[in-house]
Design an enzyme around this catalytic site. Sequence first.
Site, PDB file in Angstrom:
ATOM      1  N   LYS A 116       0.875  -1.180   0.000  1.00  0.00           N
ATOM      2  CA  LYS A 116       0.000   0.000   0.000  1.00  0.00           C
ATOM      3  C   LYS A 116       0.905   1.221   0.000  1.00  0.00           C
ATOM      4  O   LYS A 116       1.520   1.581   1.005  1.00  0.00           O
ATOM      5  CB  LYS A 116      -0.907  -0.005   1.234  1.00  0.00           C
ATOM      6  CG  LYS A 116      -1.925   1.120   1.225  1.00  0.00           C
ATOM      7  CD  LYS A 116      -2.979   0.847   2.288  1.00  0.00           C
ATOM      8  CE  LYS A 116      -4.027   1.925   2.456  1.00  0.00           C
ATOM      9  NZ  LYS A 116      -3.736   3.255   2.058  1.00  0.00           N
ATOM     10  N   LYS A 313      -3.204  -2.169   7.680  1.00  0.00           N
ATOM     11  CA  LYS A 313      -2.369  -1.000   7.975  1.00  0.00           C
ATOM     12  C   LYS A 313      -1.338  -1.293   9.060  1.00  0.00           C
ATOM     13  O   LYS A 313      -1.656  -1.939  10.056  1.00  0.00           O
ATOM     14  CB  LYS A 313      -3.253   0.152   8.453  1.00  0.00           C
ATOM     15  CG  LYS A 313      -4.272   0.596   7.416  1.00  0.00           C
ATOM     16  CD  LYS A 313      -3.766   1.745   6.597  1.00  0.00           C
ATOM     17  CE  LYS A 313      -3.986   3.030   7.356  1.00  0.00           C
ATOM     18  NZ  LYS A 313      -3.968   4.188   6.476  1.00  0.00           N
ATOM     19  N   CYS A 407      23.285  35.142  17.116  1.00  0.00           N
ATOM     20  CA  CYS A 407      23.733  33.929  16.437  1.00  0.00           C
ATOM     21  C   CYS A 407      24.674  33.156  17.367  1.00  0.00           C
ATOM     22  O   CYS A 407      25.632  33.739  17.892  1.00  0.00           O
ATOM     23  CB  CYS A 407      24.454  34.299  15.148  1.00  0.00           C
ATOM     24  SG  CYS A 407      25.310  32.907  14.389  1.00  0.00           S
TER      25      CYS A 407
HETATM   26  S1  IVH Z   1      -6.599  -0.577  -4.503  1.00  0.00           S
HETATM   27  C1  IVH Z   1     -11.318   0.900  -4.425  1.00  0.00           C
HETATM   28  N1  IVH Z   1      -4.012  -0.854  -4.247  1.00  0.00           N
HETATM   29  O1  IVH Z   1      -4.918   3.435  -0.711  1.00  0.00           O
HETATM   30  C2  IVH Z   1      -9.965   1.355  -4.094  1.00  0.00           C
HETATM   31  N2  IVH Z   1      -5.002   1.121  -3.381  1.00  0.00           N
HETATM   32  O2  IVH Z   1      -6.748   3.700   1.565  1.00  0.00           O
HETATM   33  C3  IVH Z   1      -8.997   0.341  -4.563  1.00  0.00           C
HETATM   34  N3  IVH Z   1      -3.405   2.683  -2.382  1.00  0.00           N
HETATM   35  O3  IVH Z   1      -7.511   5.106  -2.391  1.00  0.00           O
HETATM   36  C4  IVH Z   1      -7.670   0.730  -4.135  1.00  0.00           C
HETATM   37  N4  IVH Z   1      -1.605   1.481  -2.756  1.00  0.00           N
HETATM   38  O4  IVH Z   1      -5.100   5.605  -3.059  1.00  0.00           O
HETATM   39  C5  IVH Z   1      -5.064  -0.060  -4.004  1.00  0.00           C
HETATM   40  N5  IVH Z   1      -1.742  -1.254  -4.134  1.00  0.00           N
HETATM   41  C6  IVH Z   1      -2.782  -0.448  -3.880  1.00  0.00           C
HETATM   42  C7  IVH Z   1      -2.669   0.793  -3.240  1.00  0.00           C
HETATM   43  C8  IVH Z   1      -3.795   1.557  -3.003  1.00  0.00           C
HETATM   44  C9  IVH Z   1      -2.084   2.602  -2.255  1.00  0.00           C
HETATM   45  C10 IVH Z   1      -4.245   3.790  -1.873  1.00  0.00           C
HETATM   46  C11 IVH Z   1      -5.307   4.240  -2.846  1.00  0.00           C
HETATM   47  C12 IVH Z   1      -6.606   4.073  -2.098  1.00  0.00           C
HETATM   48  C13 IVH Z   1      -6.143   4.139  -0.686  1.00  0.00           C
HETATM   49  C14 IVH Z   1      -7.143   3.502   0.251  1.00  0.00           C
END
Ligand code: IVH
Length: 668
Positions: A116, A313, A407
Site C-alpha cells: 500500500k 495498515k 547567532c
Molecule cells: S486498490 C477501491 N491498491 O490506498 C480502491 N489502493 O486507503 C482500490 N493505495 O484510495 C484501491 N496502494 O489511493 C489499491 N496497491 C494499492 C494501493 C492503493 C495505495 C491507496 C489508494 C486508495 C487508498 C485507500
Amino acid sequence: MNLEEARERIARLREEIERHNYLYYVLDAPEISDEAFDRLVQELARLEERFPELVTPDSPTQRVGGRPREGFVTVRHRVPMLSLANVFSAGEVADFGRRVHAALAEADVDYVVELKIDGLAVSLLYRNGVFVQGATRGDGETGEDVTANLRTIRSIPLRLRETVPGLLEVRGEVFMPKEAFVRLNERREEAGEPVFANPRNAAAGSLRQLDPRVTAERKLDIFIWGIGHHDGPIPDKHSLILAWLKDLGHRVNEHVRPCADLDEALAYCATWERRRFELPYAIDGLVLKVDALEQQERLGATLKSPRWAVAYKFPAEQAETTVQKIIVRVGRTGVLTPTAVFDPVRLAGTTVTRASLHNEEIIRERDIRIGDRVVVQKAGEVIPEVVRSLPEKRTGNETPFVMPEACPVCGTEVERTPGEVAVRCPNVACPARLRENLLHFASRGAMDINGVGPALVDQFLKRELVRDPAGLYALQEADLAGLERMGAKSAANVLSAIRESKERPLARLIFGLGIRHVGERAARILAEEFGSMQRLMEADEGTLTAIPEIGPKIAASVVQFFRRPANRRVIARLAEAGVRMEQTGPAEVRDGPLAGQTFVLTGGLQKYSRQEATELIEALGGRVSSSVSKNTDYVVAGENPGSKYEKAVKLGVRILREEEFERLIAHA
Ligand code: IVH
C-alpha cells in the site's frame, strides 16, 4: 530533410525514446547511457522545432511544456474512486476472509497482496492509447484536472506501447521517493520555508502546483494499481491486469504476490511489516484483493469501499525518549534551526539521537521543553521528528526553549523577516555560514574540489586562512604545510585540485555561489541564457523572469545576491584568480563577425527554418536565445511573430524583418 522524412524520423525517435523510458522507469533495466538518451531527445526537439506542425501532445518533448494555470478544473470520475476499509491485525484479516467466503459461498478464493503505497491516488485516462487526462481522486466523485503536472512524471507513458481502442482509465498512486523527500525538506529548511510532514504531503503539494515546472522538479513517481473504466476487453484476474498494464508501459510495483489462501497472504504481510524500511519509498500497509474479477463483481461494494479488498495498515512506528537539550544549528543561508538531542532510541531500523525541530513555532505548538519525555517517529520513515511531548510525565524540572537573540556562532543579532517563521543570522561572514558555503562551493555538483571537505574547511576557518570561496584560490603551500594530517603530497594534491577547478563550466560556479533558490538546474539555465557572469550580474528581475523556468523567487534572489558589495567583491577576486567567468561549450563566445551578439527568432521566416537561421547565426559567431531581454541585440521577426515581438518593442530591442536579417548576414 523534407516533411515526410522528418515525420518518419520523428516517429522512430519517439518510439525509441518511449522504449528507453520504459526500460528505465518501468523495467529498471536501461540499455543506453543517460547521455545517449539525452541525444535522442535533443534530436527530436530539434526536428520538432524545425517542423512545428509535427508536434503532438504525446511527444516526449511535451512533458514540461505547460504554462502556469489559473486554477484547476474539476473532473467527474466515470467510476467513483472508492476507498479501502482498514484492518489492523491478523485477526481482522481473517474476519475479512470469512466474510468473503461466506458471500461467495465457495471454498476456492485466490488473493493478491500488494504494497500500500503512501501517496495520493490519481486517475489517468487514455483515448486510443494516448494519455489525454489525469485527475486527482478528490472526494472520490470529482477530482482536479492535473494533466499538465502528471505529464512531467517520466514513468507515466504518454502513449501506450500498444494501441488500446477507445477509453482506458487506469488508477495508481503518485508518490515521492524517500530520498527526494529528504532533499526537498533540506532545501526548504535552508530557505526558511515550512517543511512537509511526510512524503505523502510532499507528493500532494507537488502535484497540486499550478505551475507544472515546479512539479517537474519534484521527482515524483507513480505505481499503477488498477483500472477504473475500460471500453474494450480486459483480463479476467487482477493479477493478470497488472501484468497487462505493465506490458502497456505502465509502472507497476514489483512486489505483487498472488496467494492461494489467506495464510499465505498473511505471511507475505508479515514479511513486509519487517522489511518495509528497506524500500526506497514509504508504504503504510498492504492491500489484500480477491483476484478473480468475476468474484469481485459478485462481492460488490458499499458506498465507501469495495467488499473484495481490504487495507492491512501498519501501526506508525513510534518510541518514547527524553530530550536532553535543544541546540541551535546555523545553515548556509543563515537560518537558525533548533534541534532536539535525546536519549538514543531505535526507530524504523536505525538508532536516532536527534531531530530537527525546524523553528520556534513548532516547538511552541508541540509544547516541547528541555527535559521532557517525548514521542518520536520518522517522518516518511526517514526523517526523525518529535511528534509531541508527554506533559503528564513532567517532574517540574523541564525548561522551555528560548530562541537566542544572537547567532550562537558569531554573536550577531538575529533577524526575523515578517511573515516568515525562520530566524536568520544576517552576517554573511558568519563562520557557520561560511563553513557551509565553502563546503557547498567545493562540493561535487559545484566546483568539485577534491579533498576540500569538512575536516580541511574547519582548519581553514580556525586559522583564518580563508574568509570566502575566493580565498581558496589564494592558498599557498606554506599555508597548508602546518595543518593537521597534511603532508607535502596531500598539500600539493589539494592545491592542484583547487587550481583545476578554475576551469569548471560557468553553471557550476553559479551554483557554487550558493544563491538562495538557485539549484543546479536554474544555474545551468542562467549560464546558458547569459553566457557570462558579467551579464548575469547586470540582469534585473524583469530580464530574469522573462526566461522560461525562472520564476520571480529565483529572480529576486539573484538580483539581491549580486546587489551585495561583499558578493561582488568575491566574484571580482574569483575572476582575478583566473576562475572561468564565461560559458563554455556550444554557447561559448566565439569568433566571427557576429561574436558577442545575441539574437532571438520569432514568427516564421520565408527562406529559412528556425534551425537554419540558428545555424547561420551561430556560424557567424552569434548566439541564439529563446527569450527576449535587455541583453538581446536583435529580434528577427518573421510572419505572425508572437509575444517576443511585443517584448522587443517594449524593451526597445532592435527588430529585424527577414530582408534586414538577410542583409545583415550578407554584409557580416
Ligand atoms: S486498490 C477501491 N491498491 O490506498 C480502491 N489502493 O486507503 C482500490 N493505495 O484510495 C484501491 N496502494 O489511493 C489499491 N496497491 C494499492 C494501493 C492503493 C495505495 C491507496 C489508494 C486508495 C487508498 C485507500
